[in-house]
Design an enzyme around this catalytic site. Structure first.
Site, PDB file in Angstrom:
ATOM      1  N   GLU A 329       0.926  -1.283  -0.102  1.00 31.66           N
ATOM      2  CA  GLU A 329      -0.012   0.005  -0.082  1.00 31.66           C
ATOM      3  C   GLU A 329       0.890   1.248  -0.166  1.00 31.66           C
ATOM      4  OE1 GLU A 329      -3.401   0.238   0.370  1.00 31.66           O
ATOM      5  OE2 GLU A 329      -3.990  -1.743   0.353  1.00 31.66           O
ATOM      6  N   SER A 511       5.746   7.322   0.029  1.00 33.77           N
ATOM      7  CA  SER A 511       7.204   6.776  -0.359  1.00 33.77           C
ATOM      8  C   SER A 511       7.989   6.463   0.950  1.00 33.77           C
ATOM      9  CB  SER A 511       7.887   8.112  -0.947  1.00 33.77           C
ATOM     10  OG  SER A 511       7.284   8.503  -2.105  1.00 33.77           O
ATOM     11  N   ARG A 512       6.964   5.859   2.021  1.00 31.74           N
ATOM     12  CA  ARG A 512       7.746   5.297   3.234  1.00 31.74           C
ATOM     13  C   ARG A 512       8.193   6.357   4.083  1.00 31.74           C
ATOM     14  NH1 ARG A 512       4.290   1.798   1.655  1.00 31.74           N
ATOM     15  NH2 ARG A 512       4.836  -0.205   0.985  1.00 31.74           N
ATOM     16  N   LEU A 513       8.057   7.793   3.455  1.00 34.28           N
ATOM     17  CA  LEU A 513       8.592   8.638   4.615  1.00 34.28           C
ATOM     18  C   LEU A 513       7.460   8.955   5.674  1.00 34.28           C
ATOM     19  CD1 LEU A 513      10.461  11.176   1.839  1.00 34.28           C
ATOM     20  CD2 LEU A 513      11.299   9.296   3.544  1.00 34.28           C
TER      21      LEU A 513
END
Ligand SMILES: NC(=O)C1=CN([C@@H]2O[C@H](COP(=O)(O)OP(=O)(O)OC[C@H]3O[C@@H](n4cnc5c(N)ncnc54)[C@H](OP(=O)(O)O)[C@@H]3O)[C@@H](O)[C@H]2O)[C@H](O)CC1
Ligand SMILES: Cc1cc2nc3c(=O)[nH]c(=O)nc-3n(C[C@H](O)[C@H](O)[C@H](O)COP(=O)(O)O)c2cc1C
Ligand SMILES: Cc1ncc(COP(=O)(O)O)c(C=O)c1O
Ligand SMILES: [K+]
Length: 537
Positions: A329, A511-513
């Protein structure tokens, strides 16, 4: 039988939108607070939820194995019944004759089933523009109804309805669509190549009364759908075809005889699949028309899957193959900043817990509890939070269980909440103590009597010879305590309280930030305050 799991994400969002507590909060960032797969799994399953949210199939047979007069031709394949053309028409007549249904009612439910099946697989955020191609009969009517529901689900429908039926039912359906400003396109107005202008093509041209070869203008429309497969080779993304009940042009029983017909991505069979559906090899086969009374199911010896929960549709056939490594996701959420958070992590926890409740998440109080014994080997399991205040986080369990043994050896534990749908995780760590005996007594007696007896029966985490042993003991105790009166709390059952010395609030971001804010206690001027720091994701 496998357990039926249901897709609740759509409910989460619809309820979240209604929840007064959350409205103001989410309004500031409309439509972005959603999750969306960042990598399409394949052409068909992008936008489709992971397998856990796929309704698993539970097949429900009226009288399995028995073959009656009509049943001889009701064929079963993998426990699902398939109807011949004649049977389909007969079921229809029975429903609308002796069983008292009107065609309007059945068409409304059929169209709604089609729309909900589409919405299960193709999210409006990715597949927005829908062209419903409607034929002259009831199949066309289903298409008109589906277009209206899809509009309300957030899609942008267009309708091509070249051979209009002059009956009040149909003119009513057309008026309803016109009142929503849904454009009607003539065959001439349609682009040669449908792939650029539409994301979903609903094939509602012909249903079970189709016979012979398609006559104009439907021959041309069917050809347009066939041509899509050719465009597909040069185009990156081509629209998906959803056929209502029968892929138009296919023989109702034999299927795509010449192999040159349309190749739908999704087939929504209504009432029960017709024989041609056995030849359907697309990734999404659904059943709709949740209106079959048991008398019909019995008469025709129908073997049909059970619909999950309140759903209008159920997947039949295998869900598409999923590449686990590609399952992911992309979290899209409002920013979570230091200046927004509460000074006291308990207040922050309560705020997020309230959001989880407002979003109607299932068991928002479920948390993973991790412990380690003296061997240092960690173990985790879910427990339910039963109270939270300045004193800590409380849950109840068996004091002779594995977790209890580990807590007696090492009174430190970690709790983890994961609120899917809000893209949030909360970690709470600290020291653990038993709650007072009075507190446990009070909570124990607040539980349903069945759970109280269950707690007496279960020597938690020990080996049992079989489930019958538990059920036998349960029955005996149920009898014993059948009269009203107190069921004594076993000595070995009670609560634990974790006093936090660390919290972490995690909000998933693109973006996994992700945002991660950690609270840890710090002494300032002899006073304990919570220090907040941001951690790298
Ligand atoms: N119980 C249910 O499951 C319900 C199903 N519904 C839907 O209804 C259809 C069946 O509807 P029906 O009206 O009986 O038939 P069709 O929609 O398939 O179409 C009949 C019209 O199509 C014409 N036709 C037939 N063959 C051709 C052809 N080769 N070329 C052109 N036109 C053709 C036919 O005209 P004729 O002159 O040939 O008779 C009719 O005008 C079912 O499949 C479900 O989708 C209900 O909505 C709810 C209950
Ligand atoms: C959602 C959920 C909630 C649970 N809640 C509790 C609970 O509150 N107390 C409990 O003893 N077990 C609960 N269980 C069962 C535990 O996960 C676990 O199987 C049981 O406590 C035995 O764990 P142990 O052998 O590690 O001690 C729950 C399970 C699930 C899936
Ligand atoms: C074994 C066991 N004990 C206790 C609980 C806590 O729930 P409740 O006290 O609401 O029954 C659960 C919940 O799943 C459980 O499985
Ligand atoms: K059709």
């Amino acid at each position: 039988m496998r357990r039926v799991l249901c897709n609740s994400r759509k409910m989460i969002w619809s309820l979240l939108a209604q929840a007064p507590v959350s409205l103001a909060y989410y309004k500031s960032s409309p439509s972005i607070y959603k999750t969306k797969p960042s990598t399409p799994l394949n052409r068909f399953s992008s936008g489709f939820l992971a397998p856990i949210s796929t309704p698993a199939i539970r097949v429900f047979c009226s009288k399995p194995g028995k073959v009656g007069s009509m049943a001889s031709s009701v064929l079963n394949q993998g426990s699902i019944s398939y109807l011949t053309q004649r049977e389909a028409a007969e079921v229809d007549e029975t429903l609308m004759g002796p069983l008292g249904f009107s065609v309007d009612q059945l068409m409304e439910l059929a169209g709604l089933s089609v729309a909900t099946s589409i919405a299960e697989v193709y999210k409006p955020s990715e597949y927005n523009r829908v062209l419903a191609i409607c034929g002259p009969g009831n199949n066309g009517g289903d298409g008109l109804v589906a277009a209206r529901h899809l509009y309300h689900f957030g899609y942008k429908p267009f309708v091509c309805y070249p051979k209009r039926t002059q009956k009040p039912l149909y003119s009513g359906l057309v008026t309803q669509l016109e009142s929503l400003s849904i454009p009607f396109l003539s065959v001439d107005e349609l682009p040669v190549d449908l792939s650029k202008d539409f994301d979903i093509l609903v094939d509602a041209m012909f249903g079970f009364s189709f016979h012979g070869a398609p006559r104009p203008p439907f021959d041309e429309l069917i050809q347009k759908l066939i041509n899509l497969h050719n465009y597909e080779q040069v185009q990156q993304k081509s629209p998906v075809i959803v056929s209502v009940d029968i892929p138009s042009g296919w023989h109702v029983e034999e299927g795509d005889v010449g192999g040159e017909g349309i190749k739908p991505d999704m087939l929504v069979s209504l009432t029960a699949p017709k024989l041609c559906a056995k030849k359907f090899s697309g990734p999404h086969h659904f059943l709709g028309g949740r209106f079959v009374p048991p008398t019909i199911a019995e008469k025709y010896k129908l073997c049909l899957p059970q619909y999950p929960g309140t759903s209008m549709c159920v997947r039949i056939g295998k869900p598409p193959q999923i590449d686990i490594s590609a399952l992911r996701e992309n979290y899209i959420s409002p920013e979570f900043r230091e200046e927004q958070v509460e000074v006291d992590p308990l207040d922050q926890f309560r705020k997020w817990f309230d959001d989880a409740v407002a979003a109607n998440l299932k068991e928002p109080n479920a948390m993973a509890l991790s412990t380690t014994g003296k061997d240092g080997k960690p173990s985790s399991r879910m427990v339910l939070l039963k109270g939270v205040d300045k004193g800590g986080f409380v849950w109840y369990t068996n004091y002779e269980s594995q977790k209890a043994r580990e807590l007696s050896e090492n009174p430190h534990a970690a709790l983890l909440f994961y609120w899917d749908g809000l893209n949030r995780q909360v970690r709470v760590e600290g020291s653990v103590q038993k709650v007072s005996e009075e507190e446990s007594e009070q909570y124990f007696h607040s539980r349903p009597r069945g759970s109280q007896i269950g707690a007496i029966v279960s020597k938690q985490s020990t080996v049992v010879p079989g489930r019958h042993v538990l059920h036998q003991q349960y029955k005996e105790l149920e009898e014993k305590y059948s009269k009203e009166g107190l069921i004594p709390k076993p000595k070995h059952w009670g609560g634990y309280r974790l006093l936090p010395n660390r919290y972490e609030f995690w909000q998933g971001q693109t973006s996994r930030l992700h945002d991660r804010l950690e609270y840890s206690p710090q002494e300032i001027d002899g006073k304990l305050v919570w220090k907040i720091v941001r951690l790298a994701p």
